[in-house]
Write a protein that holds these residues in place. Structure first.
Motif, short mmCIF file in Angstrom:
data_model
loop_
_atom_site.label_atom_id
_atom_site.label_comp_id
_atom_site.label_asym_id
_atom_site.label_seq_id
_atom_site.Cartn_x
_atom_site.Cartn_y
_atom_site.Cartn_z
N ASP A 79 0.80 -1.23 0.00
CA ASP A 79 0.00 0.00 0.00
C ASP A 79 0.83 1.28 0.00
O ASP A 79 0.65 2.15 0.83
CB ASP A 79 -0.98 -0.03 1.18
CG ASP A 79 -1.99 -1.15 1.02
OD1 ASP A 79 -2.89 -1.00 0.18
OD2 ASP A 79 -1.85 -2.20 1.69
N HIS B 56 0.75 3.57 -2.49
CA HIS B 56 -0.16 4.63 -2.95
C HIS B 56 0.59 5.91 -3.31
O HIS B 56 0.37 6.96 -2.71
CB HIS B 56 -1.24 4.91 -1.91
CG HIS B 56 -2.25 3.82 -1.78
ND1 HIS B 56 -3.35 3.73 -2.61
CD2 HIS B 56 -2.31 2.77 -0.95
CE1 HIS B 56 -4.05 2.66 -2.28
NE2 HIS B 56 -3.44 2.06 -1.27
N ASP C 151 -0.78 -2.24 -4.54
CA ASP C 151 -1.16 -0.85 -4.43
C ASP C 151 0.06 0.08 -4.40
O ASP C 151 0.22 0.92 -3.54
CB ASP C 151 -2.10 -0.59 -3.25
CG ASP C 151 -3.55 -0.90 -3.58
OD1 ASP C 151 -3.83 -1.38 -4.70
OD2 ASP C 151 -4.42 -0.67 -2.71
N THR D 211 0.15 1.97 -6.92
CA THR D 211 -0.71 2.94 -7.59
C THR D 211 -0.18 3.29 -8.97
O THR D 211 -0.90 3.20 -9.94
CB THR D 211 -0.97 4.20 -6.76
OG1 THR D 211 -1.48 3.83 -5.48
CG2 THR D 211 -2.01 5.09 -7.42
#
Length: 171
Positions: A7, A9, A35, A37
């Motif tokens: 994560d 992101h 993630d 992103t």
């Protein structure tokens, strides 16, 4: 040592700093549970890590999803790790995912909450998010095999503060 992240992101880079950056650079292998992103974040991780084993998550761009699998198994230093971003069915679904792959540890992300759960036959490990903790403590994890057959799992903040240490017997 295996360094574990999830994560990120980020649209700008890996967002690693302090002990998290050191762990990524010095690990025998780095596992990322999705993630990133952006491709920029994925490529920044690849530039820092000698060996990156990653899956994509629900927030990853189409370009990242095209480059990474949904799930994978990593074997490193005698440790078998099943990696996914998230799995339906909560802890039970994650444990079944790990058992079906003969894993010692299941690495997952999505919640941004650093977590270690010992089930009957597999350890569930969410390293949290080092860059976007969303109300949780920022985190990443390390896993090391010890000579006595145990695994030592640590969840740490990017600055090195240890949040949790768990010794797990693999025998």
């Amino acid at each position: 040592m295996i360094a574990i992240f999830s994560d990120t992101h980020s649209s700008g880079g890996h967002e690693l700093e302090g002990d998290a950056l050191t762990a990524a650079r010095e690990a025998d292998a780095v596992v990322h549970a999705g993630d990133f992103t952006s491709e920029t974040a994925l490529e920044a991780f690849q530039d820092e890590c000698d060996r990156l084993f990653a899956v994509h998550g629900n927030a990853d761009s189409a370009a990242v999803r095209d480059r990474l699998p949904t799930a994978r198994v990593v074997e490193e230093n005698g440790i078998r790790i099943a990696v996914t971003h998230r799995r339906d069915g909560g802890e039970t679904g994650l444990a079944m995912f790990g058992r079906s792959r003969g894993a010692d540890v299941v690495v997952f992300g999505h919640s941004h909450r650093p977590t270690v759960v010992e089930t009957e036959d597999v350890v569930l490990l969410n390293p949290g998010s080092h860059a976007d903790p969303r109300g949780n403590r920022p985190g990443f994890a390390t896993v090391e095999a010890r000579r006595n057959g145990e695994l030592e799992v640590e969840i740490r903040e990017p600055n090195g503060t240890v949040l949790e240490t768990v010794a797990i017997s693999t025998a």
